[in-house]
Design an enzyme around this catalytic site. Sequence first.
Site, PDB file in Angstrom:
ATOM      1  CD  GLU A  81      -1.385  -2.466   1.900  1.00 37.77           C
ATOM      2  OE1 GLU A  81      -2.271  -3.203   2.475  1.00 37.77           O
ATOM      3  OE2 GLU A  81      -0.152  -2.670   1.939  1.00 37.77           O
ATOM      4  CB  CYS A 117      -1.129  -0.881   5.072  1.00 41.98           C
ATOM      5  SG  CYS A 117       0.769  -1.392   4.900  1.00 41.98           S
ATOM      6  N   GLY A 316      15.907 -38.446   0.614  1.00 45.33           N
ATOM      7  CA  GLY A 316      15.708 -39.776   0.072  1.00 45.33           C
ATOM      8  C   GLY A 316      14.511 -40.199   0.278  1.00 45.33           C
TER       9      GLY A 316
END
Length: 372
Positions: A81, A117, A316
């Site tokens: 933002e 934000c 493995g």
Amino acid sequence: MQTWGSGIFHWLKTNTFAKILHRPVYMNSTFNEFFMQRCLELALMGAGQVAPNPMVGAVLVHQGRIIGEGYHQQYGQAHAEVNCVNSVAPEDRSLIPLATMYVSLEPCAHHGKTPPCADLIVSQGIREVVIGCIDTFSAVAGKGIEKLQKAGIYVQTGMLEAECRYLNRRFFTFHEQQRPYIVLKWAQGSNGIMAAADGAPVKISNPYSDRLVHKWRSEEMGILVGTRTALLDNPRLNNRLWTGKDPVRLVIDRESKVPRTHHLWDGSIPTIFLTTAPAETHGLTETMQLDFSDMLPALLKQLHQRQIQSILVEGGPHLLQQFIDAGLWDEARIITGTVTLPNGRMAPTLTNATRADTMLVNGDKIDFYNRA
């Protein structure tokens, strides 16, 4: 993931859909999806750089024209933002209060490494915010939306929600299931054998697939192998063939068998040996004591506590099968090469899996699976 094409978005920055439609763009869900798709494309540009934060993209739209866009580029730095607002040209800054912000994830409402934000959006006087999905992280979890609504901002949620959640599947798995997101990877011959009978490594995948594997390494926070792989392959487990970060090397070495002369002890990148021995630190390399009576849950708990949000398991067949049998995996990527090995160790048997995609890389077949 250039679904719409960069040329389309360049056009959007210089033209106005509203003039064509004769009504505000936000009233049409098709265009909401269009701009949210752009958020997703921007967010993906932060892959491998922002974890343990989520990838986020944001777009500012005024009457159908993109006036600003941004994404979270680096962990600890400005969020999407902020970068979006900062990208607005001087001649368009007066339009910010009249614009709609599209953001792929709920804006944060807490102080972390950066300010909230949600506060930025309020301070800019933005009147409408369209959000892809809610952030279920406990520090956010609806608080950002609540803060916006209390400021009188119209908030719409759930725009391309499934796509937005999938983009940050590592983030959501980590916080909702309290464990890392787990990606299994192995290479096998055309007859399903992945190693010689004595465990010695065999070259199966081609150089192009190898580069792709290193790209995968750059996208995960950790990479895990078992003792046998560490001893016989003497792997580096770093990212040499792609750009981006190296993952944290994780080695299951219960009896501390891996010699100090092996690459995994070279001290070049952070490495953790999981053993029964007391914890020690040697520069970037450390040993961590693990409860082997219930190894996988204990391992994932330790990794969660260390904020390792995702791991690529390149071990493995035995280690891989343990994850499969326990149902502790999210994705599997299987490379099937063109070589046929006469005898040896068979690849794991994948169960409860749904094939998501298949691709060919210069003869190698790569199958992508999700856990069903």
